[in-house]
Design an enzyme around this catalytic site. Structure first.
Site, PDB file in Angstrom:
ATOM      1  N   TRP A  15      88.484 124.006  75.839  1.00 20.38           N
ATOM      2  CA  TRP A  15      87.157 124.996  75.569  1.00 20.38           C
ATOM      3  C   TRP A  15      86.392 125.302  75.022  1.00 20.38           C
ATOM      4  O   TRP A  15      85.782 125.536  75.238  1.00 20.38           O
ATOM      5  CB  TRP A  15      88.477 126.886  75.544  1.00 20.38           C
ATOM      6  CG  TRP A  15      89.331 126.879  76.132  1.00 20.38           C
ATOM      7  CD1 TRP A  15      89.903 126.688  77.306  1.00 20.38           C
ATOM      8  CD2 TRP A  15      90.978 128.454  76.018  1.00 20.38           C
ATOM      9  NE1 TRP A  15      90.708 127.876  78.291  1.00 20.38           N
ATOM     10  CE2 TRP A  15      90.662 128.487  77.214  1.00 20.38           C
ATOM     11  CE3 TRP A  15      90.595 129.197  75.074  1.00 20.38           C
ATOM     12  CZ2 TRP A  15      92.021 129.300  77.250  1.00 20.38           C
ATOM     13  CZ3 TRP A  15      91.574 130.135  74.697  1.00 20.38           C
ATOM     14  CH2 TRP A  15      92.482 130.327  76.202  1.00 20.38           C
ATOM     15  N   GLU A 102      81.567 114.878  72.155  1.00 21.66           N
ATOM     16  CA  GLU A 102      80.812 116.030  71.244  1.00 21.66           C
ATOM     17  C   GLU A 102      81.193 115.702  69.896  1.00 21.66           C
ATOM     18  O   GLU A 102      80.472 116.151  68.886  1.00 21.66           O
ATOM     19  CB  GLU A 102      81.171 116.932  72.223  1.00 21.66           C
ATOM     20  CG  GLU A 102      79.887 117.767  72.879  1.00 21.66           C
ATOM     21  CD  GLU A 102      80.821 118.734  74.221  1.00 21.66           C
ATOM     22  OE1 GLU A 102      81.578 119.011  73.233  1.00 21.66           O
ATOM     23  OE2 GLU A 102      81.162 119.371  75.099  1.00 21.66           O
ATOM     24  N   GLU A 170      85.077 110.380  80.844  1.00 21.87           N
ATOM     25  CA  GLU A 170      84.369 111.195  80.008  1.00 21.87           C
ATOM     26  C   GLU A 170      83.154 111.018  79.682  1.00 21.87           C
ATOM     27  O   GLU A 170      82.161 110.108  79.451  1.00 21.87           O
ATOM     28  CB  GLU A 170      83.983 112.630  79.157  1.00 21.87           C
ATOM     29  CG  GLU A 170      85.688 113.103  79.731  1.00 21.87           C
ATOM     30  CD  GLU A 170      85.318 114.475  79.052  1.00 21.87           C
ATOM     31  OE1 GLU A 170      85.543 115.611  79.929  1.00 21.87           O
ATOM     32  OE2 GLU A 170      84.890 114.676  78.320  1.00 21.87           O
ATOM     33  N   GLY A 176      78.453 118.440  80.635  1.00 21.70           N
ATOM     34  CA  GLY A 176      77.910 119.982  79.352  1.00 21.70           C
ATOM     35  C   GLY A 176      76.871 120.704  80.423  1.00 21.70           C
ATOM     36  O   GLY A 176      76.447 119.865  81.569  1.00 21.70           O
ATOM     37  N   SER A 218      81.450 117.640  84.331  1.00 25.01           N
ATOM     38  CA  SER A 218      80.657 118.474  85.516  1.00 25.01           C
ATOM     39  C   SER A 218      81.750 118.880  86.464  1.00 25.01           C
ATOM     40  O   SER A 218      81.639 118.847  87.823  1.00 25.01           O
ATOM     41  CB  SER A 218      79.780 118.163  85.264  1.00 25.01           C
ATOM     42  OG  SER A 218      78.127 117.955  85.107  1.00 25.01           O
ATOM     43  N   GLY A 239      85.433 121.297  81.291  1.00 26.18           N
ATOM     44  CA  GLY A 239      85.187 121.673  80.047  1.00 26.18           C
ATOM     45  C   GLY A 239      84.798 123.315  81.200  1.00 26.18           C
ATOM     46  O   GLY A 239      85.468 124.417  80.781  1.00 26.18           O
TER      47      GLY A 239
HETATM   48  P1  PGA Z   1      82.356 120.009  81.032  1.00 26.19           P
HETATM   49  O1  PGA Z   1      82.665 119.282  79.822  1.00 26.19           O
HETATM   50  O2  PGA Z   1      83.017 120.247  82.587  1.00 26.19           O
HETATM   51  O3  PGA Z   1      81.551 121.900  80.652  1.00 26.19           O
HETATM   52  O4  PGA Z   1      80.720 119.560  81.846  1.00 26.19           O
HETATM   53  C1  PGA Z   1      83.767 118.051  79.889  1.00 26.19           C
HETATM   54  C2  PGA Z   1      83.825 118.206  78.751  1.00 26.19           C
HETATM   55  O5  PGA Z   1      83.188 117.812  78.242  1.00 26.19           O
HETATM   56  O6  PGA Z   1      85.568 117.994  78.034  1.00 26.19           O
END
Ligand code: PGA
Length: 259
Positions: A15, A102, A170, A176, A218, A239
């Site tokens: 989340w 992140e 990832e 994102g 994504s 995400g």
């Molecule tokens: P996203 O994020 O699905 O919004 O690209 C994935 C994540 O960062 O875990």
């Protein structure tokens, strides 16, 4: 490939720093539980922000497992603003994400990721370790970078903890709202094979087989199934689309049906 796909798929809802109120968090979580109930063959893990964790844990049924998005590597003490692994386990968390890109962007190094993993395992948490390259190159330097991230993350982790490890691939360029695109199933398949080989080198083939390799970045309703069916992923880290109940249902169902 067949054996890699036959295990229970794991869908992790990250989340991030959402939603902005407890009421909405409770609503999204209750929907996630209902979605998990409709897909018994799929393991659903919801990772809310820290402040919601205890409340959601108290009201939940066991169909959904809870996870945190981070933890601190020390056991207890004078670490203002930090949250320990044992606090999370005590609240009912079973999983913890670590090394998310992140957080790496905020300065988290492979050495820090490793300390967090060792501490989380000590408290009985399963660790979802995020790895992935910033960009791709034709020489394959991105493969060695991912290999190093895994080796450093798993330093001093014993073989017997393999069943408490989940790898989430990832690629940063696919995550994102600034993502170029999601990775393709072929990109994911190449990386799943490579990661499996690295894990076998560290832990031995048998222990490595127990470790699910997820894809994240994504993921949406259209591409979810193909990462599993064609990419060989053992599940997905989702995400944005995990906050949208309609999309999350379709993603969990796509995982259920992708055999
Ligand atoms: P996203 O994020 O699905 O919004 O690209 C994935 C994540 O960062 O875990």
């Amino acid at each position: 490939m067949g054996s890699m796909k036959s295990g229970r798929q794991l869908i992790v809802a990250n989340w991030k720093m959402n939603p902005q109120g407890l009421g909405e968090a409770k609503f999204i979580f209750s929907q996630a539980q209902e979605i998990a109930r409709s897909a018994p063959g799929v393991g659903v893990v919801v990772c809310p922000p820290f402040p919601y964790l205890g409340v959601l844990a108290a009201g939940r049924s066991k169909v959904v497992a809870l996870g945190a998005q981070n933890l601190f590597w020390m056991e207890s003490g004078a670490y203002t603003g930090e949250v320990s692994a044992s606090m999370l386990a005590d609240l009912g968390a079973k999983y913890c994400i670590v090394g998310h890109s992140e957080r790496r962007a905020l300065g988290e190094t492979d050495a820090v990721v490793n300390k967090k993993i060792l501490q989380g395992l000590k408290s009985g948490l399963s660790m979802i370790i995020c790895i992935g390259e910033q960009s791709r190159d034709l020489e394959g330097a991105y493969l060695s970078l991912v290999g190093r991230q895994i080796e450093e993350a798993l330093a001093r982790v014993s073989k017997k903890d393999a069943k408490k490890i989940v790898i989430a691939y990832e690629p940063v360029w696919a995550i994102g709202k600034n993502a170029i695109r999601a990775a393709s199933p072929a990109d994911v398949q190449q990386m799943t094979i490579y990661v499996r080989r690295i894990l076998s080198g560290i832990m031995g083939a048998e222990s490595a087989r127990a470790i699910p390799i997820l894809y994240g970045g994504s993921v949406d309703t259209k591409n979810a199934g193909s990462f599993i069916a064609e990419g060989g992923a053992g599940g997905l880290l989702v995400g944005r689309e995990s906050l949208n109940t309609k999309s999350f249902r379709a993603i969990v169902h796509a995982a259920r049906d992708a055999r």
